[in-house]
Scaffold this motif. Sequence first.
Motif, PDB file in Angstrom:
ATOM      1  N   THR A  68      24.432  -1.989 111.549  1.00  0.00           N
ATOM      2  CA  THR A  68      24.487  -0.620 112.060  1.00  0.00           C
ATOM      3  C   THR A  68      24.720   0.364 110.915  1.00  0.00           C
ATOM      4  O   THR A  68      25.261   0.013 109.871  1.00  0.00           O
ATOM      5  CB  THR A  68      25.652  -0.432 113.052  1.00  0.00           C
ATOM      6  OG1 THR A  68      26.865  -0.767 112.383  1.00  0.00           O
ATOM      7  CG2 THR A  68      25.502  -1.287 114.279  1.00  0.00           C
ATOM      8  N   SER A  74      23.665  -3.865 106.155  1.00  0.00           N
ATOM      9  CA  SER A  74      24.760  -4.251 107.033  1.00  0.00           C
ATOM     10  C   SER A  74      24.413  -5.539 107.785  1.00  0.00           C
ATOM     11  O   SER A  74      25.238  -6.446 107.918  1.00  0.00           O
ATOM     12  CB  SER A  74      25.038  -3.082 107.978  1.00  0.00           C
ATOM     13  OG  SER A  74      25.608  -3.494 109.176  1.00  0.00           O
ATOM     14  N   LEU A 109      24.850  -8.942 106.012  1.00  0.00           N
ATOM     15  CA  LEU A 109      26.197  -9.480 105.873  1.00  0.00           C
ATOM     16  C   LEU A 109      26.735 -10.080 107.187  1.00  0.00           C
ATOM     17  O   LEU A 109      27.631 -10.916 107.177  1.00  0.00           O
ATOM     18  CB  LEU A 109      27.124  -8.340 105.425  1.00  0.00           C
ATOM     19  CG  LEU A 109      28.386  -8.735 104.705  1.00  0.00           C
ATOM     20  CD1 LEU A 109      28.067  -9.543 103.455  1.00  0.00           C
ATOM     21  CD2 LEU A 109      29.145  -7.475 104.322  1.00  0.00           C
ATOM     22  N   ALA A 110      26.181  -9.648 108.318  1.00  0.00           N
ATOM     23  CA  ALA A 110      26.738 -10.057 109.617  1.00  0.00           C
ATOM     24  C   ALA A 110      26.501 -11.537 109.874  1.00  0.00           C
ATOM     25  O   ALA A 110      25.489 -12.095 109.465  1.00  0.00           O
ATOM     26  CB  ALA A 110      26.110  -9.219 110.723  1.00  0.00           C
ATOM     27  N   THR A 111      27.443 -12.175 110.541  1.00  0.00           N
ATOM     28  CA  THR A 111      27.273 -13.570 110.941  1.00  0.00           C
ATOM     29  C   THR A 111      26.191 -13.628 112.024  1.00  0.00           C
ATOM     30  O   THR A 111      26.265 -12.889 113.003  1.00  0.00           O
ATOM     31  CB  THR A 111      28.598 -14.111 111.509  1.00  0.00           C
ATOM     32  OG1 THR A 111      29.629 -13.881 110.547  1.00  0.00           O
ATOM     33  CG2 THR A 111      28.497 -15.595 111.816  1.00  0.00           C
ATOM     34  N   PRO A 112      25.147 -14.493 111.843  1.00  0.00           N
ATOM     35  CA  PRO A 112      24.084 -14.538 112.862  1.00  0.00           C
ATOM     36  C   PRO A 112      24.606 -15.053 114.197  1.00  0.00           C
ATOM     37  O   PRO A 112      25.539 -15.845 114.245  1.00  0.00           O
ATOM     38  CB  PRO A 112      23.038 -15.490 112.265  1.00  0.00           C
ATOM     39  CG  PRO A 112      23.701 -16.193 111.153  1.00  0.00           C
ATOM     40  CD  PRO A 112      24.897 -15.421 110.734  1.00  0.00           C
ATOM     41  N   GLN A 113      24.006 -14.588 115.265  1.00  0.00           N
ATOM     42  CA  GLN A 113      24.417 -15.037 116.596  1.00  0.00           C
ATOM     43  C   GLN A 113      23.183 -15.199 117.481  1.00  0.00           C
ATOM     44  O   GLN A 113      22.092 -14.754 117.138  1.00  0.00           O
ATOM     45  CB  GLN A 113      25.380 -14.024 117.204  1.00  0.00           C
ATOM     46  CG  GLN A 113      24.724 -12.689 117.596  1.00  0.00           C
ATOM     47  CD  GLN A 113      25.557 -11.977 118.659  1.00  0.00           C
ATOM     48  OE1 GLN A 113      26.626 -11.483 118.358  1.00  0.00           O
ATOM     49  NE2 GLN A 113      25.059 -11.931 119.896  1.00  0.00           N
ATOM     50  N   LYS A 144      25.424  -7.848 123.008  1.00  0.00           N
ATOM     51  CA  LYS A 144      25.866  -8.712 121.918  1.00  0.00           C
ATOM     52  C   LYS A 144      26.835  -9.782 122.413  1.00  0.00           C
ATOM     53  O   LYS A 144      26.691 -10.978 122.122  1.00  0.00           O
ATOM     54  CB  LYS A 144      26.550  -7.797 120.897  1.00  0.00           C
ATOM     55  CG  LYS A 144      27.074  -8.423 119.666  1.00  0.00           C
ATOM     56  CD  LYS A 144      27.613  -7.278 118.784  1.00  0.00           C
ATOM     57  CE  LYS A 144      28.279  -7.802 117.553  1.00  0.00           C
ATOM     58  NZ  LYS A 144      28.681  -6.708 116.648  1.00  0.00           N
ATOM     59  N   ARG A 181      26.080 -13.834 123.012  1.00  0.00           N
ATOM     60  CA  ARG A 181      26.905 -14.764 122.239  1.00  0.00           C
ATOM     61  C   ARG A 181      27.554 -15.816 123.123  1.00  0.00           C
ATOM     62  O   ARG A 181      27.671 -16.977 122.746  1.00  0.00           O
ATOM     63  CB  ARG A 181      27.978 -13.994 121.472  1.00  0.00           C
ATOM     64  CG  ARG A 181      28.739 -14.883 120.514  1.00  0.00           C
ATOM     65  CD  ARG A 181      29.831 -14.137 119.798  1.00  0.00           C
ATOM     66  NE  ARG A 181      29.318 -13.094 118.932  1.00  0.00           N
ATOM     67  CZ  ARG A 181      30.101 -12.194 118.323  1.00  0.00           C
ATOM     68  NH1 ARG A 181      31.397 -12.220 118.516  1.00  0.00           N
ATOM     69  NH2 ARG A 181      29.578 -11.282 117.544  1.00  0.00           N
TER      70      ARG A 181
END
Lengths: 443, 427
Positions: free
Chosen positions: B60, B79, B82-86, B302, B306
């Motif tokens: 984001t 951004s 860097l985020a953990t994939p889900q 999201k 998850r």
Amino acid sequence: MADARYFDIRHVTGTVTHVDMDNARVESAGTAFLDRAILRVLGPKGWGILAIDHYTRPRGKKFDELIGRAAGLASLTGQDVHLADVPLGSIAVPPMKENPAEVDLQEKQRLLAEIERNARIEGIKSTRANYIERFEDVTFEDSSGNEYSFTICRSGFSILAVAARGGDMQMGYVRKHVLQDFNLRHHQEDGGEAAARAIALLDARTPRGGTMNAVLDPELAGVFAHEAVGHASEGDLVWEGSSVLGGKIGERIGSPVITIVDDPSLPEFGFEPIDAEGSRVGRTEIITHGVMNAYLHSRETLAAVGHGHAGNARAMPGEPPQVRMSNTYIEDGDSSLEELIQECGSGIYLKGTRGGQVDPGRGVFQFNAEYGYLIDEGELGEMVRDVSLSGEILRTLHSISLCAGDRTMHQGYCGKGGQSVPVSDGAPHVLLLNSVVGGSGSH
Amino acid sequence: MDLIERIIKEGERRVAELEVCLSSGYAVTGRLKRREIHYASGSEHQGLSLRVIHEGRIGTSATSNPERWEECLDAAISSARLATPQNWKGLPGPGKFDHAPLNFDPAVIPDPGTARGLLEGLIEGAEAYPVEITSATAEVSQSSAVLANSSGIRYSERETMVSVGIEAIIGQSTGYEFDASCRMDIDPRKVGEKAAYLAYASQDGKDIKSDRYDVVLSPVALSQILGSVFVPALSGKNVHAGRSRLAGLLSQEVMDPSLSLIDDPLNPKGISRCRWDGEGTPARRIGFVEEGILSEFAYDLKTAYRYGKESTGSAVRGGHGGSPSIGVHVLSLDGPRCNVSEDEVVHVHDVVGAHTANPLSGDFSVELSNAFFMREGNVEFPVRKAMLSGNVFEMLMETAGLSRDERVIGSMVLPEIRLKNLALIGN
């Protein structure tokens, strides 16, 4: 521009970078951009104000038109506003120690993850860690030709650990923010501290409410200074007639051991090199040895109320300045924590805080301690949790009987009029006699 | 719209999915100090909030300068890296909606004259009692937002809002009252009169002895306590992350069996109504608690993807830079109505320090504001000062009824509630 007695424009651009770790996952991380300005015009009576997103200073006639629009708004006002002549000019922003902008986002995430990992010990069911970093480039100009600009960085982290057992859940957290520095290195132990506290709180009890003596730790006593004295000394509230400290200059309102100061020039989290309307910043002794000495002011509240000096006008980007605290603290006394606990006799030692709130007109405040220990005959005993205190400003300040000499400052954000600004509060340990402690426990 | 299409076109070249929320608005505010207008302000707001999703990684960014969208897009893509994939099953596509605005009244025009008229109404109302006005605010705003995504959604919304607030004082007795509406239907005189009444009637308060009492919380006090503790515990994210005391209690009794807690995005009383949520999912009625039984939690896309759930259309734009997060639209508490002021009761209009409640355990101790000891519906005396202590989850397990009147407070529509046997700490 005939109707404009004065104008100023404060424009803030910058970036806000965050990392949010939730149970070992990077929930979100990234950068957002800031670009907001506030233009104030003082008309024949009061202010006309324009808030403008992504401002570029127009030239010539277009600038005059902008001033004219704000002056048009000012023509609706009826309040006689005058601005005191005050010393202007900036002091230096403290030098940057480690510049967070030079640490890449992945490194920040890795360091934050280490703090969070340290909180994931047995008994902990959930962890969350946040990092936030704000760079603000501030420029200011006013109709007298004063101009200044500066860049300032504030950053910090928080770690939350949740312990659960049966139907009970408790949390421990550590929050640390810095000015002009990067503080994610060498803080792994803060994760462990948050976790250990969460687990310990599962066995703590809720105290029974009532009136008792309380020793406040420096963080909590700082919140006490902020809620019980700081807000009620803000010149705008005094001017409006909504502070019990109005009209009290020169009166004894507290015990002689207590001196309370606000100082935006201190290089702490609430530091400002110059205030939001260009005034020079400096130390205000609000209460001197128990006697009401001065209020916190902007130029207009100084002109209207007097007693003190300007330099406490503060604003979020794109918002009108308000009179705000900066770094607020109780001065050190000459006792020690051991003496305070001994002198307390039977009561409670309270630590940490989730904040507080005040109704300055009524003079009643509430603030909360995260946890504490019962004190029995001068000895620390059982751990307690979720303790709130309330008090009346004009009574409670007389009840501070001792201050230790171990002041520390703690960082936070303070809300007022829809705006949140960085502040720090501090104090030594203090002993508060006969304080009203809330709690629904049965012992 | 051209800008949005350009952003989506460029974004689609670089990432699998993209969501754009472009908002703008204008607000006029008037503020009183004592009885005179101290300032009048005009505020022009703009915002661009971007979200990109690529291989399950969500990024984001946001800016208040939409002209710099390219920088914002770059930041959103960084951004995401860097985020953990889900697990991610895609942004929603367009649905068939009535697009007539729900929270819009063309009669609400943000001009200084309207704000001044509202302030004059507040002053006039406050004259009903011999009190001083310390400050008051009136704000009139119009805003619009476009939500667009790479799955074809292009939803436009327009909103208007009128809000007023006033503080009054006599001696050391204070009163604060406020109101807000998306229509031009608020009565500033009533608001002014109420603030003045609260200050006037709370004078010469008496101490109350520490004991257990039946307590009536006004909608103002109830909204603060629910908002600090109960609402966050209904978020699917907090539930799955181990930060909700309500986790694991689905189908169990979590409130008095007479009570229901409902988020109805089309509740006609609400001022934040919607047909779709902050990420374009159809918004729907959520029966969080139905007759005391915990029945649902709130999910955005999201969290739902998850944890293998469905979005409940609960995304609101309140995260970093206006990114979506879980919230409520129009939350109401329902149950049998009665006269809540029978016999003896302490009526609490507001509380000081609700945000210091423990959001996990629900334990709280707050100071009372404008509290009255009442007998058979009549005020016996104002309570000078007392703390109310309890546990939010436990106190809602047994109630003694809800009032007939309700009041809108932000995203909640609430009655008064009578609670049994709560601890008050007096002097």
